[in-house]
Design an enzyme around this catalytic site. Structure first.
Site, mmCIF file in Angstrom:
data_model
loop_
_atom_site.group_PDB
_atom_site.id
_atom_site.type_symbol
_atom_site.label_atom_id
_atom_site.label_comp_id
_atom_site.label_asym_id
_atom_site.label_seq_id
_atom_site.Cartn_x
_atom_site.Cartn_y
_atom_site.Cartn_z
ATOM 1 N N ARG A 6 -23.607 -27.074 -4.339
ATOM 2 C CA ARG A 6 -23.668 -27.284 -5.782
ATOM 3 C C ARG A 6 -22.847 -28.523 -6.132
ATOM 4 O O ARG A 6 -22.112 -29.053 -5.287
ATOM 5 C CB ARG A 6 -23.125 -26.059 -6.513
ATOM 6 C CG ARG A 6 -23.930 -24.803 -6.265
ATOM 7 C CD ARG A 6 -23.144 -23.563 -6.686
ATOM 8 N NE ARG A 6 -22.772 -23.631 -8.094
ATOM 9 C CZ ARG A 6 -21.770 -22.951 -8.640
ATOM 10 N NH1 ARG A 6 -20.997 -22.186 -7.880
ATOM 11 N NH2 ARG A 6 -21.516 -23.035 -9.927
ATOM 12 N N SER A 8 -20.470 -28.929 -8.717
ATOM 13 C CA SER A 8 -19.202 -28.822 -9.435
ATOM 14 C C SER A 8 -18.076 -29.438 -8.611
ATOM 15 O O SER A 8 -18.195 -29.623 -7.393
ATOM 16 C CB SER A 8 -18.876 -27.361 -9.738
ATOM 17 O OG SER A 8 -18.538 -26.671 -8.543
ATOM 18 N N LYS A 77 -18.164 -15.013 -2.270
ATOM 19 C CA LYS A 77 -18.329 -14.023 -3.334
ATOM 20 C C LYS A 77 -19.669 -14.166 -4.041
ATOM 21 O O LYS A 77 -20.144 -13.211 -4.664
ATOM 22 C CB LYS A 77 -17.193 -14.133 -4.356
ATOM 23 C CG LYS A 77 -17.175 -15.392 -5.178
ATOM 24 C CD LYS A 77 -16.005 -15.428 -6.142
ATOM 25 C CE LYS A 77 -15.980 -16.694 -6.978
ATOM 26 N NZ LYS A 77 -17.167 -16.849 -7.823
ATOM 27 N N ASP A 78 -20.305 -15.351 -3.945
ATOM 28 C CA ASP A 78 -21.602 -15.572 -4.590
ATOM 29 C C ASP A 78 -22.779 -15.217 -3.691
ATOM 30 O O ASP A 78 -23.929 -15.235 -4.149
ATOM 31 C CB ASP A 78 -21.737 -17.046 -4.998
ATOM 32 C CG ASP A 78 -20.720 -17.472 -6.035
ATOM 33 O OD1 ASP A 78 -20.328 -16.626 -6.861
ATOM 34 O OD2 ASP A 78 -20.318 -18.662 -6.023
ATOM 35 N N SER A 125 -17.423 -12.529 -15.930
ATOM 36 C CA SER A 125 -17.564 -11.506 -14.886
ATOM 37 C C SER A 125 -17.454 -10.108 -15.484
ATOM 38 O O SER A 125 -16.470 -9.788 -16.167
ATOM 39 C CB SER A 125 -16.477 -11.705 -13.825
ATOM 40 O OG SER A 125 -16.288 -10.548 -13.055
ATOM 41 N N LEU A 126 -18.432 -9.247 -15.194
ATOM 42 C CA LEU A 126 -18.342 -7.859 -15.636
ATOM 43 C C LEU A 126 -17.184 -7.140 -14.959
ATOM 44 O O LEU A 126 -16.555 -6.256 -15.547
ATOM 45 C CB LEU A 126 -19.648 -7.128 -15.339
ATOM 46 C CG LEU A 126 -20.893 -7.593 -16.103
ATOM 47 C CD1 LEU A 126 -22.079 -6.707 -15.757
ATOM 48 C CD2 LEU A 126 -20.651 -7.595 -17.607
ATOM 49 N N ARG A 127 -16.904 -7.481 -13.703
ATOM 50 C CA ARG A 127 -15.779 -6.859 -12.988
ATOM 51 C C ARG A 127 -14.468 -7.182 -13.692
ATOM 52 O O ARG A 127 -13.627 -6.296 -13.920
ATOM 53 C CB ARG A 127 -15.744 -7.364 -11.535
ATOM 54 C CG ARG A 127 -14.514 -6.927 -10.744
ATOM 55 C CD ARG A 127 -14.470 -7.650 -9.403
ATOM 56 N NE ARG A 127 -14.478 -9.095 -9.563
ATOM 57 C CZ ARG A 127 -13.403 -9.840 -9.827
ATOM 58 N NH1 ARG A 127 -12.212 -9.265 -9.954
ATOM 59 N NH2 ARG A 127 -13.497 -11.147 -9.940
ATOM 60 N N ARG A 128 -14.267 -8.440 -14.038
ATOM 61 C CA ARG A 128 -13.045 -8.827 -14.731
ATOM 62 C C ARG A 128 -12.982 -8.217 -16.129
ATOM 63 O O ARG A 128 -11.929 -7.751 -16.579
ATOM 64 C CB ARG A 128 -12.944 -10.355 -14.799
ATOM 65 C CG ARG A 128 -12.670 -11.005 -13.451
ATOM 66 C CD ARG A 128 -12.860 -12.503 -13.490
ATOM 67 N NE ARG A 128 -12.488 -13.129 -12.223
ATOM 68 C CZ ARG A 128 -12.853 -14.349 -11.855
ATOM 69 N NH1 ARG A 128 -13.633 -15.080 -12.653
ATOM 70 N NH2 ARG A 128 -12.467 -14.845 -10.689
ATOM 71 N N ARG A 145 -18.335 -19.226 -19.926
ATOM 72 C CA ARG A 145 -19.040 -19.817 -18.800
ATOM 73 C C ARG A 145 -18.492 -21.212 -18.524
ATOM 74 O O ARG A 145 -17.731 -21.774 -19.288
ATOM 75 C CB ARG A 145 -20.541 -19.917 -19.122
ATOM 76 C CG ARG A 145 -21.272 -18.591 -19.308
ATOM 77 C CD ARG A 145 -21.496 -17.870 -17.998
ATOM 78 N NE ARG A 145 -22.048 -18.757 -16.986
ATOM 79 C CZ ARG A 145 -23.332 -19.120 -16.904
ATOM 80 N NH1 ARG A 145 -24.202 -18.649 -17.773
ATOM 81 N NH2 ARG A 145 -23.749 -19.922 -15.937
ATOM 82 N N GLY A 146 -18.915 -21.777 -17.389
ATOM 83 C CA GLY A 146 -18.536 -23.138 -17.052
ATOM 84 C C GLY A 146 -17.740 -23.206 -15.767
ATOM 85 O O GLY A 146 -17.295 -22.190 -15.222
ATOM 86 N N THR A 150 -13.818 -26.759 -17.003
ATOM 87 C CA THR A 150 -14.295 -26.430 -18.344
ATOM 88 C C THR A 150 -13.579 -25.213 -18.901
ATOM 89 O O THR A 150 -13.149 -25.202 -20.067
ATOM 90 C CB THR A 150 -15.817 -26.174 -18.319
ATOM 91 O OG1 THR A 150 -16.487 -27.369 -17.914
ATOM 92 C CG2 THR A 150 -16.324 -25.749 -19.692
ATOM 93 N N ARG A 151 -13.424 -24.185 -18.093
ATOM 94 C CA ARG A 151 -12.787 -22.964 -18.585
ATOM 95 C C ARG A 151 -11.306 -23.184 -18.890
ATOM 96 O O ARG A 151 -10.785 -22.674 -19.891
ATOM 97 C CB ARG A 151 -12.989 -21.829 -17.582
ATOM 98 C CG ARG A 151 -14.407 -21.260 -17.623
ATOM 99 C CD ARG A 151 -14.621 -20.168 -16.607
ATOM 100 N NE ARG A 151 -14.772 -20.715 -15.264
ATOM 101 C CZ ARG A 151 -14.648 -20.008 -14.154
ATOM 102 N NH1 ARG A 151 -14.315 -18.726 -14.219
ATOM 103 N NH2 ARG A 151 -14.831 -20.568 -12.972
ATOM 104 N N CYS A 237 -23.133 -9.499 -7.350
ATOM 105 C CA CYS A 237 -21.948 -10.193 -7.864
ATOM 106 C C CYS A 237 -21.772 -10.006 -9.361
ATOM 107 O O CYS A 237 -20.728 -10.359 -9.908
ATOM 108 C CB CYS A 237 -22.006 -11.684 -7.501
ATOM 109 S SG CYS A 237 -23.406 -12.560 -8.217
#
Length: 313
Positions: A6, A8, A77-78, A125-128, A145-146, A150-151, A237
């Site tokens: 990717r 990023s 993790k992805d 993240s739903l987990r977080r 997101r980002g 960005t975050r 994930c």
């Protein structure tokens, strides 16, 4: 050798790190091929509403399968627990710190327990989200997101008061000092495979034997237990499941948990095994959680998520 990744800053750092390791292993002049994934393209929809599997890996893996590239670098993790036919994980590199961290504005907002009621905390993240809701139900949890830069910028701009990120990403980008609190096990569990890098190639590529020299066996054993745990629970994930395995001289200590979206249910347990059978360890722990009701929690999560708003191609 063509390395696909990717685009990023973090993904490029990881690709360059692997490139240097390949050169050290005697593979001359690797080049980098950049692709955009579904997760990169769709930035205005929560991740759980795009689809569950391969959001940040599918297009990268496609480049391997159609011959545009030879090796993919993924954040483990992805990576789905079942890879596309014809691909395999040829090496897993030594794991960085798997912890999540809080990045908050200066002053009294430095730690999770000291955030004032109503503080806006961002995560995709739903987990977080579930763990935040369990520990601090008085917070305002918003979708964020980002990429890493960005975050963090959204925190400094005041769009959110804090954000949850992976510590490994901050370490790799030289931004570890941005973290104001480390969220550690067993109270807080990371994503399966967090902090580890996976090198994926075509199964019939003879160069895989040379790339396999970069393997870190203790990390492979630990994350195999975690991924087996996740696979047995049929999670992805974007499902609120956390796990962490620690390898110590051949023994593996595995902790795992399933969370409700509201954070009011946490089904957790631990198990110990050996690196001779990490898959069996993960499966046994998953079965224990299923016996304790994890299947009902996950069914409720999937029902609440419904059909994806933006189906992944």
């Amino acid at each position: 050798m063509r390395i696909v990744t990717r685009g990023s800053a973090l993904a490029l750092w990881q690709a360059n790190y692997v490139r240097d390791a390949l050169v050290g292993a005697g593979i001359a002049d690797p080049i980098t091929v950049v692709v955009r994934t579904t997760g990169d393209r769709v930035q205005d929809v929560p991740l759980a509403r795009i689809g569950d599997r391969g959001l940040f890996t599918r297009e990268v893996d496609d480049a391997l399968l159609d011959g545009r590239a030879d090796l993919a670098v993924h954040s483990l993790k992805d990576v789905p627990t079942v890879l596309p036919d014809g691909l395999g994980i040829v090496a897993i590199l030594e794991r960085s710190d798997p912890s999540d961290v809080l990045v908050a504005r200066a002053g009294e907002l430095g730690r999770l327990h000291s955030l004032p009621p109503g503080a806006r905390v961002g995560t995709s993240s739903l987990r977080r989200r579930a763990q935040l809701a369990a520990l601090r139900p008085d917070l305002d949890i918003v979708d964020l997101r980002g990429n890493v830069d960005t975050r963090i910028a959204r925190v400094h701009e005041g769009v959110v008061d804090a954000a949850i990120l992976a510590r490994a990403g901050l370490l790799r980008l030289g931004r570890a000092k941005e973290a104001s609190d480390v969220l550690s096990a067993p109270e807080w569990l990371p994503a399966v495979g967090q902090g580890a890098l996976a090198l994926v190639m075509r199964s019939d590529d003879p160069a895989g034997a040379r790339v396999a020299a970069l393997e870190h066996p203790p990390t492979r054993a630990a994350v195999t237990a975690e991924r087996s745990f996740l696979r047995r629970l049929e999670g992805g994930c974007q499902v609120p499941i956390g796990a962490l395995a620690v390898w110590r001289s051949g023994a593996i200590e595995l902790q795992g948990a399933v969370f409700s979206l509201q954070g009011d249910i946490r089904i957790a347990a631990g198990a110990i095994g050996t690196d001779a059978d990490p898959e069996g360890l993960g499966e046994r722990l998953a079965e224990r959680l299923l016996d304790d009701g994890a299947d009902r929690v996950l069914e409720a999560v999937r029902a609440a998520a419904g059909a994806p708003e933006v189906p992944a191609p």
